[in-house]
Design a protein around this motif. Structure first.
Motif, PDB file in Angstrom:
ATOM      1  N   TRP A  88       5.336   6.361  -2.104  1.00  0.00           N
ATOM      2  CA  TRP A  88       5.756   5.248  -1.484  1.00  0.00           C
ATOM      3  C   TRP A  88       7.387   5.654  -0.972  1.00  0.00           C
ATOM      4  N   ALA A  89       6.530   5.832   0.247  1.00  0.00           N
ATOM      5  CA  ALA A  89       8.467   6.215   1.428  1.00  0.00           C
ATOM      6  C   ALA A  89       9.249   4.600   1.598  1.00  0.00           C
TER       7      ALA A  89
ATOM      8  N   GLU B  20       8.317   8.389 -10.979  1.00  0.00           N
ATOM      9  CA  GLU B  20       9.797   9.292 -10.921  1.00  0.00           C
ATOM     10  C   GLU B  20       9.873   9.180  -9.427  1.00  0.00           C
ATOM     11  N   GLY B  21      11.658   8.792  -9.683  1.00  0.00           N
ATOM     12  CA  GLY B  21      12.633   8.920  -8.881  1.00  0.00           C
ATOM     13  C   GLY B  21      12.272   9.434  -8.039  1.00  0.00           C
TER      14      GLY B  21
ATOM     15  N   ARG C 125       0.601  -0.754  -0.201  1.00  0.00           N
ATOM     16  CA  ARG C 125       0.673  -0.075   0.281  1.00  0.00           C
ATOM     17  C   ARG C 125       1.243   1.204   0.021  1.00  0.00           C
ATOM     18  N   CYS C 126       0.540   1.958  -0.726  1.00  0.00           N
ATOM     19  CA  CYS C 126       1.120   3.385  -0.549  1.00  0.00           C
ATOM     20  C   CYS C 126       1.757   3.948   0.379  1.00  0.00           C
TER      21      CYS C 126
ATOM     22  N   GLY D 211      14.668   1.842   0.968  1.00  0.00           N
ATOM     23  CA  GLY D 211      15.937   2.236   0.434  1.00  0.00           C
ATOM     24  C   GLY D 211      15.616   3.576  -0.672  1.00  0.00           C
ATOM     25  N   GLY D 212      15.196   4.210  -0.696  1.00  0.00           N
ATOM     26  CA  GLY D 212      13.846   5.551  -1.190  1.00  0.00           C
ATOM     27  C   GLY D 212      13.025   5.555  -1.127  1.00  0.00           C
ATOM     28  N   THR D 213      12.372   7.178  -2.265  1.00  0.00           N
ATOM     29  CA  THR D 213      11.098   6.951  -2.140  1.00  0.00           C
ATOM     30  C   THR D 213      10.814   7.155  -3.653  1.00  0.00           C
TER      31      THR D 213
END
Length: 604
Positions: A77-78, A104-105, A60-61, A81-83
């Motif tokens: 999504w956070a 989008e990174g 889930r986001c 390792g990243g968002t």
């Protein structure tokens, strides 16, 4: 299978896609709202068609939102390792419908996985998938989908999988385009340009209206955007919802197809659009309405397809398991052929409102309206199926009789106020006869009843002061409002009627009906109980999803949405109630809502 409130809507003013909170498009009909779905996982499993695009470890986001006053969706999504963010939109349509998804990174590094499972004809047809000119084509009979992306693609188990990694600053677009199966490849779509143009197009539409609703202006604006999303721009028709067969009763048979335009929505449609100054869309709806009802009044239906098609045969799709096992899944709607006497009143009320708002004071369709009234004069004494399209034995529903009164009243006023021709004195006599009969046969213990000779209640009775049949402070109205509060609410929200009084033979109960609860807001406001009206209105805002979307009903036990979504009738009610509360008015259905417009009565 997503919950109903987890569904976001994006659309191109001819169809709509529903995206869940895990990044999957679970429902999409192409090329039109009522076309067969190519993604039908919402009513079955992912193998019925779905397009997921999310982090490998996402679930889930973390958050999601619409970008400003638009229908462009951001899902984020956070992760450790990243968002990462997925932007979803349907560009306002050119030749073909497109779905654009941009990954989008935002920060760090995130592994992504996309899975495209195309199943035409509501999950039944597996297409032939092949590469053509650098794009992927899924083809079967009359339908083709073309996928364009720079991301890697691989066929697995009758699906197309894409696995890749995004880092901060990366933008990876995916574009899915529908064409007729016999057409050549569609033109390539620049995803970034489509995003910019779609954002600008929605913002321009919102800015072209007025910001209304006072402290509830944000909710009103989101509702108006949602109603715009349910509009079929080429014809001006507005569908009741983007879905079919999302149940009123989980696991039960109350599953209907709402991807059509109901005449009953007409006055609410006009009032909601006019309240915010969207006169072009109101005029387009009026033109749709006139086209739909053109012809022999005896052939009038309660609903039509967005292009005015009348034949809407009801079918059951027995290969789909239904949302949470709610079967049968239906397309088409058998209620289209019912006798529902209130519809003529709704149509004539809407056209009178259009005249009052200046959308057509010189009415070139007056002859058609006179013919409709003549036909109603020979019909109004008959029992009918009523507002709720009940499938039991016809009855003399009080709301139907009240709306027959509305039909004659609006024609009398049209003739007198706009100089239109007609036998006004005769119409007045019929109008007064209907009024007298309702007051004689339609009451039970000093309040209105669902039908003649019945003690049952019906939420539609809350509309009696709205249409002007009785003033809002009339003792019968006050007693009816109090009876609805006492006998027809569940956890403070309003049922359409008691299930045992429906006569439809269907087992079980349904949720509370959100539109009816907005009607109670208006009725409470009308009888002078403003604080109670505001409290109920704000309670109803709490039934909206995190994106401000309302379905048809609310499950007071499970605290979740039920029924088809997003529901136009619910959003119409929200807009009208908010504007009236914000401006201290109780506007009748034949007056444009809003303090700056003609008609209506300011409350003390």
């Amino acid at each position: 299978m997503p919950s109903i409130e987890d569904l976001a809507v994006v659309g191109d003013l001819q169809t709509a896609a529903l995206v869940d909170a895990e990044g999957a498009v679970d429902w999409l009909c192409l090329p039109r709202f009522d076309s067969p779905a190519c993604f039908a996982a919402l009513l079955d499993t992912p193998d019925a068609g779905r397009w997921s695009l999310a982090p490998v470890d996402g679930g889930r986001c973390t958050s999601r939102r619409y970008l400003g006053d638009t229908l462009v969706l951001e899902t984020e999504w956070a992760l450790a390792g990243g968002t990462v963010r997925v932007v979803d939109l349907m560009p306002l349509r050119g030749r073909y419908p497109d779905v654009v998804r941009i990954v989008e990174g935002v920060s760090g590094e995130v592994a992504m996985r996309g899975e495209l499972t195309v199943r035409f004809d509501y999950g039944r047809v597996v297409p032939w998938v092949r590469r053509r000119g650098g794009r992927l084509q899924a083809l079967a009979g009359p339908d083709a989908l073309w996928l364009s992306t720079a991301a890697p693609l691989e066929g697995r188990d009758r699906s197309t999988v894409s696995e890749f990694t995004v880092r901060a600053g990366d933008r990876v677009p995916f574009v899915l385009t529908w064409t007729p199966g016999h057409d050549d490849a569609p033109p390539e779509v620049d995803a970034e340009r489509a995003l910019a143009e779609t954002l600008a197009g929605w913002q321009e539409w919102v800015d072209g209206g007025e910001r209304v609703g006072g402290r509830w202006a944000d909710a009103v604006t989101r509702s108006l955007i949602t109603l715009r999303a349910l509009t079929h721009a080429p014809t001006g028709g507005i569908v009741a919802a983007a879905t079919t067969s999302l149940p009123e009763q989980p696991g039960g048979p109350r599953n209907w197809d709402y991807r059509y335009s109901w005449l009953r929505d007409s006055t609410y449609t006009l009032q909601a659009l006019l309240a915010a100054g969207h006169t072009d869309e109101a005029a387009a709806w009026r033109r749709w309405l006139l086209r739909a009802v053109a012809g022999d009044p005896a052939d009038l239906q309660i609903m039509y397809a967005v292009d005015g098609t009348r034949r809407l045969p009801e079918l059951e799709l027995d290969w789909l398991a239904g949302w949470e096992g709610s079967t049968p899944v239906r397309t088409g709607n058998g209620a289209a052929g019912q006798l529902q006497l209130d519809v003529v009143g709704e149509v004539l009320d809407a056209l009178h409102l259009a005249r009052a708002a200046g959308l057509g004071a010189h009415d070139d369709a007056w002859d058609l309206q006179c013919a409709m009234l003549d036909h109603l004069e020979g019909q109004w004494r008959r029992p009918d199926a009523g507002l709720w399209e009940q499938r039991g034995e016809p009855r003399h529903f009080v709301h139907s009789k009240v709306m027959a009164w509305v039909a004659f009243d609006r024609m009398v006023r049209g003739a007198r106020e706009h100089g239109l021709p007609g036998p006004v004195e005769h119409w007045e006599r019929v109008r007064d006869t209907i009024h007298a009969e309702v007051m004689e046969k339609g009451l039970h213990e000093g309040r209105l009843a669902q039908s003649y000779g019945s003690a049952e209640l019906d939420a539609a009775l809350l509309l009696v002061p709205r249409v002007g049949f009785l003033p809002p402070d009339h003792p019968v109205v006050v007693a009816t409002v109090e009876a609805v509060e006492r006998e027809l609410t569940r956890d403070g929200l309003v049922l359409r009627y008691r299930p045992e009084s429906s006569g439809d033979g269907l087992p079980g109960a349904e949720g509370v009906f959100l539109a009816c609860s907005f009607w109670l807001v208006d009725a409470l406001h009308g009888v002078g109980r403003r604080d109670d009206a505001v409290a109920l209105f704000e309670r109803l805002l709490g039934c909206a999803s995190d994106l401000g979307l309302l379905s048809e009903e609310w499950d007071t036990d499970g605290h979740r949405q039920l029924g088809n979504t997003p529901q136009a009738f619910s959003h119409f009610g929200l807009v009208v109630s908010a504007v009236q509360l914000a401006e201290g008015r109780h506007d009748r259905s034949d007056a444009p809502v809003g303090a700056a417009r003609a008609g209506g009565a300011r409350l003390p």
